[in-house]
Design a protein around this motif. Structure first.
Motif, PDB file in Angstrom:
ATOM      1  N   ILE A 100       0.875  -1.178   0.000  1.00  0.00           N
ATOM      2  CA  ILE A 100       0.000   0.000   0.000  1.00  0.00           C
ATOM      3  C   ILE A 100       0.907   1.222   0.000  1.00  0.00           C
ATOM      4  N   ARG A 101       0.681   2.141  -0.957  1.00  0.00           N
ATOM      5  CA  ARG A 101       1.528   3.327  -1.040  1.00  0.00           C
ATOM      6  C   ARG A 101       0.664   4.576  -1.129  1.00  0.00           C
ATOM      7  N   GLU A 102       1.036   5.579  -0.339  1.00  0.00           N
ATOM      8  CA  GLU A 102       0.323   6.848  -0.340  1.00  0.00           C
ATOM      9  C   GLU A 102       1.080   7.839  -1.210  1.00  0.00           C
ATOM     10  N   MET A 103       0.528   8.076  -2.407  1.00  0.00           N
ATOM     11  CA  MET A 103       1.133   9.000  -3.366  1.00  0.00           C
ATOM     12  C   MET A 103       0.160   9.218  -4.519  1.00  0.00           C
ATOM     13  N   SER A 104       0.457  10.158  -5.345  1.00  0.00           N
ATOM     14  CA  SER A 104      -0.340  10.421  -6.540  1.00  0.00           C
ATOM     15  C   SER A 104      -0.116   9.315  -7.569  1.00  0.00           C
ATOM     16  N   SER A 105      -1.160   8.985  -8.287  1.00  0.00           N
ATOM     17  CA  SER A 105      -1.045   7.988  -9.360  1.00  0.00           C
ATOM     18  C   SER A 105      -0.190   8.496 -10.514  1.00  0.00           C
ATOM     19  N   LEU A 106       0.069   9.793 -10.545  1.00  0.00           N
ATOM     20  CA  LEU A 106       0.910  10.372 -11.596  1.00  0.00           C
ATOM     21  C   LEU A 106       2.363  10.555 -11.166  1.00  0.00           C
ATOM     22  N   ASP A 107       2.667  10.197  -9.950  1.00  0.00           N
ATOM     23  CA  ASP A 107       4.046  10.250  -9.479  1.00  0.00           C
ATOM     24  C   ASP A 107       4.828   9.148 -10.200  1.00  0.00           C
ATOM     25  N   PRO A 108       5.954   9.470 -10.819  1.00  0.00           N
ATOM     26  CA  PRO A 108       6.742   8.427 -11.488  1.00  0.00           C
ATOM     27  C   PRO A 108       7.120   7.264 -10.557  1.00  0.00           C
ATOM     28  N   LYS A 109       7.190   7.511  -9.238  1.00  0.00           N
ATOM     29  CA  LYS A 109       7.485   6.444  -8.285  1.00  0.00           C
ATOM     30  C   LYS A 109       6.306   5.477  -8.129  1.00  0.00           C
ATOM     31  N   ALA A 110       5.138   5.836  -8.648  1.00  0.00           N
ATOM     32  CA  ALA A 110       3.962   4.958  -8.576  1.00  0.00           C
ATOM     33  C   ALA A 110       3.996   3.870  -9.647  1.00  0.00           C
ATOM     34  N   VAL A 111       4.918   3.964 -10.571  1.00  0.00           N
ATOM     35  CA  VAL A 111       5.010   3.010 -11.676  1.00  0.00           C
ATOM     36  C   VAL A 111       5.645   1.710 -11.183  1.00  0.00           C
ATOM     37  N   SER A 112       4.974   0.611 -11.489  1.00  0.00           N
ATOM     38  CA  SER A 112       5.497  -0.726 -11.190  1.00  0.00           C
ATOM     39  C   SER A 112       4.742  -1.720 -12.063  1.00  0.00           C
ATOM     40  N   SER A 113       5.251  -2.901 -12.132  1.00  0.00           N
ATOM     41  CA  SER A 113       4.691  -3.924 -13.009  1.00  0.00           C
ATOM     42  C   SER A 113       3.489  -4.630 -12.370  1.00  0.00           C
ATOM     43  N   ALA A 114       2.491  -4.970 -13.200  1.00  0.00           N
ATOM     44  CA  ALA A 114       1.337  -5.757 -12.765  1.00  0.00           C
ATOM     45  C   ALA A 114       0.692  -6.393 -13.991  1.00  0.00           C
ATOM     46  N   ASP A 115       0.031  -7.513 -13.778  1.00  0.00           N
ATOM     47  CA  ASP A 115      -0.735  -8.133 -14.860  1.00  0.00           C
ATOM     48  C   ASP A 115      -2.009  -7.346 -15.135  1.00  0.00           C
ATOM     49  N   LEU A 116      -2.687  -6.935 -14.056  1.00  0.00           N
ATOM     50  CA  LEU A 116      -3.960  -6.221 -14.176  1.00  0.00           C
ATOM     51  C   LEU A 116      -3.868  -4.921 -13.398  1.00  0.00           C
ATOM     52  N   LEU A 117      -4.188  -3.823 -14.062  1.00  0.00           N
ATOM     53  CA  LEU A 117      -4.211  -2.498 -13.450  1.00  0.00           C
ATOM     54  C   LEU A 117      -5.652  -2.006 -13.422  1.00  0.00           C
ATOM     55  N   PHE A 118      -6.116  -1.554 -12.262  1.00  0.00           N
ATOM     56  CA  PHE A 118      -7.436  -0.954 -12.112  1.00  0.00           C
ATOM     57  C   PHE A 118      -7.261   0.524 -11.801  1.00  0.00           C
ATOM     58  N   ILE A 119      -7.947   1.388 -12.560  1.00  0.00           N
ATOM     59  CA  ILE A 119      -7.862   2.836 -12.369  1.00  0.00           C
ATOM     60  C   ILE A 119      -9.226   3.374 -11.963  1.00  0.00           C
ATOM     61  N   ASP A 120      -9.258   4.042 -10.809  1.00  0.00           N
ATOM     62  CA  ASP A 120     -10.483   4.662 -10.290  1.00  0.00           C
ATOM     63  C   ASP A 120     -10.069   5.855  -9.442  1.00  0.00           C
ATOM     64  N   THR A 121      -9.545   6.886 -10.104  1.00  0.00           N
ATOM     65  CA  THR A 121      -8.939   7.999  -9.377  1.00  0.00           C
ATOM     66  C   THR A 121      -9.701   9.308  -9.562  1.00  0.00           C
ATOM     67  N   VAL A 122      -9.136  10.238 -10.314  1.00  0.00           N
ATOM     68  CA  VAL A 122      -9.626  11.615 -10.393  1.00  0.00           C
ATOM     69  C   VAL A 122     -10.843  11.793 -11.316  1.00  0.00           C
ATOM     70  N   HIS A 123     -11.053  10.931 -12.274  1.00  0.00           N
ATOM     71  CA  HIS A 123     -12.200  10.973 -13.185  1.00  0.00           C
ATOM     72  C   HIS A 123     -12.256  12.241 -14.037  1.00  0.00           C
ATOM     73  N   LYS A 124     -11.105  12.703 -14.429  1.00  0.00           N
ATOM     74  CA  LYS A 124     -11.005  13.817 -15.381  1.00  0.00           C
ATOM     75  C   LYS A 124     -10.249  13.298 -16.598  1.00  0.00           C
ATOM     76  N   PRO A 125     -10.725  13.632 -17.805  1.00  0.00           N
ATOM     77  CA  PRO A 125     -10.108  13.082 -19.021  1.00  0.00           C
ATOM     78  C   PRO A 125      -8.602  13.287 -19.105  1.00  0.00           C
ATOM     79  N   GLU A 126      -8.137  14.493 -18.811  1.00  0.00           N
ATOM     80  CA  GLU A 126      -6.697  14.745 -18.949  1.00  0.00           C
ATOM     81  C   GLU A 126      -5.889  13.942 -17.927  1.00  0.00           C
ATOM     82  N   TRP A 127      -6.455  13.704 -16.748  1.00  0.00           N
ATOM     83  CA  TRP A 127      -5.775  12.912 -15.713  1.00  0.00           C
ATOM     84  C   TRP A 127      -5.667  11.454 -16.159  1.00  0.00           C
ATOM     85  N   LEU A 128      -6.784  10.892 -16.637  1.00  0.00           N
ATOM     86  CA  LEU A 128      -6.768   9.501 -17.101  1.00  0.00           C
ATOM     87  C   LEU A 128      -5.796   9.324 -18.263  1.00  0.00           C
ATOM     88  N   ALA A 129      -5.776  10.270 -19.181  1.00  0.00           N
ATOM     89  CA  ALA A 129      -4.852  10.171 -20.322  1.00  0.00           C
ATOM     90  C   ALA A 129      -3.403  10.091 -19.826  1.00  0.00           C
TER      91      ALA A 129
END
Length: 189
Positions: A100-129
């Motif tokens: 469990i990590r407390e940080m922004s999903s756009l922080d480069p340190k949030a990047v890591s490998s996974a088979d399945l990624l689920f996104i349910d964050t800010v719900h703004k088009p530019e953020w999701l992009a």
């Protein structure tokens, strides 16, 4: 977004069952349909990553499928932390690696490998992009996004544009029930 005091919960399965029922009562049938989609996809995956943990309902749904590892990221954890011990205890008992990590999903340190990624964050088009561009190269099989019907399906439009530009991904499911969800799959070129 529905949340409830779940500190009375004795186990992760109880926490999940009660909180999911509350969310669907509050937000309507099929609000949690994305949980079922994730559970199905996890049958073909060992690792799960979630951006936008909130109280942890979707993470609980994933953990109850017993992947090898689960990582969850959110920039604000107080609602989750109230019942964090349920997640930690369940994962320890079932030998699931939990991070469990407390940080922004756009922080480069949030990047890591996974088979399945689920996104349910800010719900703004530019953020999701930005999230898709940052995380897609580290996601091996699927990306699932929640709330893709709301706001004139503006998030789904971002996903469509992403798959048109990035031919390594294709939309395999667009659920329009309630707030909806979209699933994209990595494809071989």
């Amino acid at each position: 977004m529905y949340s409830a005091d779940m500190t009375h919960s004795k186990s992760l399965p109880d926490f999940y069952k009660e909180l999911r029922a509350g969310q669907e009562k509050h937000s309507g049938d099929y609000y949690c349909a994305v949980h079922d989609a994730i559970a199905k996809l996890l049958g073909n995956c060992e690792s799960y990553k979630e951006l936008g943990l909130a109280q942890g309902t979707t993470a609980a749904a994933a953990i109850l499928q017993h992947p090898v590892s689960v990582e969850a990221i959110d920039n604000d954890l107080p609602r989750f932390n109230a019942c964090r011990h349920l997640f930690e205890d369940y994962c320890k008992e079932h030998k699931i690696k939990l991070t469990i990590r407390e940080m922004s999903s756009l922080d480069p340190k949030a990047v890591s490998s996974a088979d399945l990624l689920f996104i349910d964050t800010v719900h703004k088009p530019e953020w999701l992009a930005k999230e898709l561009m940052l995380h897609q190269s580290h996601t091996k099989k699927y990306i699932v996004m929640h709330d893709t019907v709301t706001n004139n399906a503006n998030l789904h439009q971002v996903i469509k544009a992403f798959t048109q530009i990035n031919k390594r991904w294709e939309i395999i499911e667009y659920c329009t029930l309630n707030v909806g969800y979209t699933v994209i799959k990595r494809i071989s070129l």
